[in-house]
Design a protein around this motif. Structure first.
Motif, mmCIF file in Angstrom:
data_model
loop_
_atom_site.group_PDB
_atom_site.id
_atom_site.type_symbol
_atom_site.label_atom_id
_atom_site.label_comp_id
_atom_site.label_asym_id
_atom_site.label_seq_id
_atom_site.Cartn_x
_atom_site.Cartn_y
_atom_site.Cartn_z
ATOM 1 N N GLU A 96 0.833 -1.215 0.000
ATOM 2 C CA GLU A 96 0.000 0.000 0.000
ATOM 3 C C GLU A 96 0.861 1.256 0.000
ATOM 4 O O GLU A 96 0.547 2.233 -0.696
ATOM 5 C CB GLU A 96 -0.921 0.003 1.222
ATOM 6 C CG GLU A 96 -2.090 -0.958 1.113
ATOM 7 C CD GLU A 96 -3.154 -0.719 2.161
ATOM 8 O OE1 GLU A 96 -4.322 -1.057 1.895
ATOM 9 O OE2 GLU A 96 -2.829 -0.191 3.258
ATOM 10 N N ARG A 102 -5.112 1.708 -1.438
ATOM 11 C CA ARG A 102 -5.596 0.691 -0.516
ATOM 12 C C ARG A 102 -5.716 -0.638 -1.258
ATOM 13 O O ARG A 102 -6.168 -0.682 -2.409
ATOM 14 C CB ARG A 102 -6.965 1.078 0.048
ATOM 15 C CG ARG A 102 -6.979 2.325 0.913
ATOM 16 C CD ARG A 102 -8.323 2.446 1.623
ATOM 17 N NE ARG A 102 -9.448 2.126 0.746
ATOM 18 C CZ ARG A 102 -10.620 1.634 1.177
ATOM 19 N NH1 ARG A 102 -10.794 1.388 2.456
ATOM 20 N NH2 ARG A 102 -11.599 1.403 0.325
ATOM 21 N N ARG A 174 -5.382 0.717 11.044
ATOM 22 C CA ARG A 174 -4.835 0.435 9.712
ATOM 23 C C ARG A 174 -5.088 -1.029 9.351
ATOM 24 O O ARG A 174 -4.851 -1.941 10.147
ATOM 25 C CB ARG A 174 -3.331 0.735 9.709
ATOM 26 C CG ARG A 174 -2.628 0.496 8.364
ATOM 27 C CD ARG A 174 -2.997 1.541 7.337
ATOM 28 N NE ARG A 174 -2.366 1.265 6.051
ATOM 29 C CZ ARG A 174 -1.221 1.818 5.642
ATOM 30 N NH1 ARG A 174 -0.581 2.690 6.424
ATOM 31 N NH2 ARG A 174 -0.704 1.536 4.466
ATOM 32 N N THR A 176 -4.725 -4.453 6.633
ATOM 33 C CA THR A 176 -3.773 -5.098 5.733
ATOM 34 C C THR A 176 -4.313 -6.487 5.390
ATOM 35 O O THR A 176 -5.439 -6.834 5.735
ATOM 36 C CB THR A 176 -2.373 -5.197 6.374
ATOM 37 O OG1 THR A 176 -1.450 -5.717 5.404
ATOM 38 C CG2 THR A 176 -2.384 -6.095 7.603
ATOM 39 N N TYR A 209 -9.240 -8.366 4.587
ATOM 40 C CA TYR A 209 -8.614 -7.060 4.818
ATOM 41 C C TYR A 209 -9.020 -6.583 6.203
ATOM 42 O O TYR A 209 -10.205 -6.340 6.470
ATOM 43 C CB TYR A 209 -9.102 -6.088 3.752
ATOM 44 C CG TYR A 209 -8.373 -4.766 3.650
ATOM 45 C CD1 TYR A 209 -7.012 -4.708 3.369
ATOM 46 C CD2 TYR A 209 -9.070 -3.558 3.790
ATOM 47 C CE1 TYR A 209 -6.359 -3.489 3.242
ATOM 48 C CE2 TYR A 209 -8.426 -2.339 3.663
ATOM 49 C CZ TYR A 209 -7.068 -2.312 3.384
ATOM 50 O OH TYR A 209 -6.423 -1.102 3.259
#
Length: 343
Positions: A96, A102, A174, A176, A209
């Motif tokens: 990212e 994103r 955040r 990932t 995600y």
């Protein structure tokens, strides 16, 4: 793909085969394209994929082992697996940062949560899990407990429904790439002189995600017992965060996930981890004897696990002391979680 029709239907409904195919044909090549060569010893090499089959390196031939889910992992295995999770999580964060986008903008279908979407099979599975939780609460309840059985049952079942919220991409932390199913059998370990020296994560049929803590908290609960967590949880979280931060810094990025944010997210995902572990332990730590008898007829197993779970669960708790201990321990921990919140 599974040959048993009910298993095949379940895998299709959660998009499992598609997700695993995309992980190895789109996500990993994208990392290589941008020189984010961080997963080389953390995931298996996939050589071939068609509509029904994957061909990977034979990790057993390379000295890797799959360990029993019924026994807690030792510290060396836990830390080796946390290193692997840190690499997986860092790969998404780095990609990212490199591409300034994103991941869900480019991998929307692959990273979409697939288990908590309300399909026939997953709703069936969730009703089964709730039935198991009801049995656990009945079997462990005592009159002197701080929280009533009825209130605890309501909160525990609400917690199952809240998994749908926990597994959505966070607007607070955040996100990932997360493995999303980090139980013992989805990690393979290589040993040298009795100590784990590397770990490979397998089975990317439900990856999603989300914040790294989602995986980390679930993993630690799934592979340890309560006493171990009470003594080592803080150590393990600090160890993981250092590995995550080191991996991101190697590619020139700093404070992508701050320590404060990570530990804040760990507190947030405690309920998620406890609930996910309870639902997993209703199946994945069955003894070989009971599992072999149950799954000799997969369609009957589906009936027992999904239609008659309450009675089956009570029977297994009576017959299998280890199954009973691990599940009772977790339901007690979940009860204390709600007591601390409500009282």
């Amino acid at each position: 793909m599974p040959k048993v029709q009910s298993q095949r239907k379940f895998l299709n409904e959660i998009n499992g085969f598609f997700k695993e195919r995309q992980f190895f044909t789109r996500y990993c090549p994208q990392l290589n394209t941008h020189c984010v060569n961080i997963l080389e010893d953390a995931v298996p090499v996939c050589h071939f994929i068609n509509e029904e089959t994957f061909i990977f390196d034979d990790l057993h031939a390379e000295g890797y082992e799959t360990l029993s889910a019924r026994a807690p992992l030792q510290m060396d295995c836990i830390k080796t697996a946390l290193i692997t999770l840190a690499k997986l999580h860092a790969s998404g964060l780095i990609l990212e940062e490199v591409k300034s986008f994103r991941l869900v903008d480019d991998f929307e279908e692959e990273l979409k949560e697939s288990f908590y979407l309300g399909t026939d099979s997953t709703e069936f599975a969730m009703r089964s899990c709730k039935s198991g939780i009801r049995a656990l609460i009945d079997l462990t309840h005592r009159d002197d407990m701080k929280i009533s059985k009825d209130l605890f049952t309501v909160k525990a079942l609400e917690g199952c429904d809240l998994q749908k919220t926990f597994t959505k991409p966070s607007t607070r932390f955040r996100n990932t790439v997360c493995h999303a199913d980090p139980w013992t059998k989805n990690f393979m370990f290589k040993f040298e002189e009795g100590k784990a020296i590397n770990c490979v994560a397998v089975d990317f049929q439900t990856y999603r995600y989300g914040p790294p803590a989602q995986d980390v908290l679930a993993f630690i609960h799934l592979v340890t017992d309560r006493d171990f967590r009470s003594r080592h949880m803080n150590e393990l979280l600090h160890f993981y965060y250092e590995k995550l931060d080191d991996n991101v810094e190697k590619f020139g990025f700093k404070n992508v996930v701050t320590k404060e944010e990570f530990f804040d997210s760990c507190r947030y995902f405690q309920q998620f981890a406890l609930t996910q572990t309870i639902t997993h332990f209703q199946v994945v730590i069955l003894s070989d004897e009971i599992a072999n008898e149950l799954f000799a007829d997969p369609e009957n197993a589906r009936f027992v696990l999904f239609e008659n779970k309450y009675d089956f669960f009570k029977m297994v708790c009576e017959k299998d002391p280890l199954f009973r201990k691990k599940n009772f321990e977790l339901i007690d921990e979940l009860r204390e979680f709600y007591e601390n919140r409500l009282l």
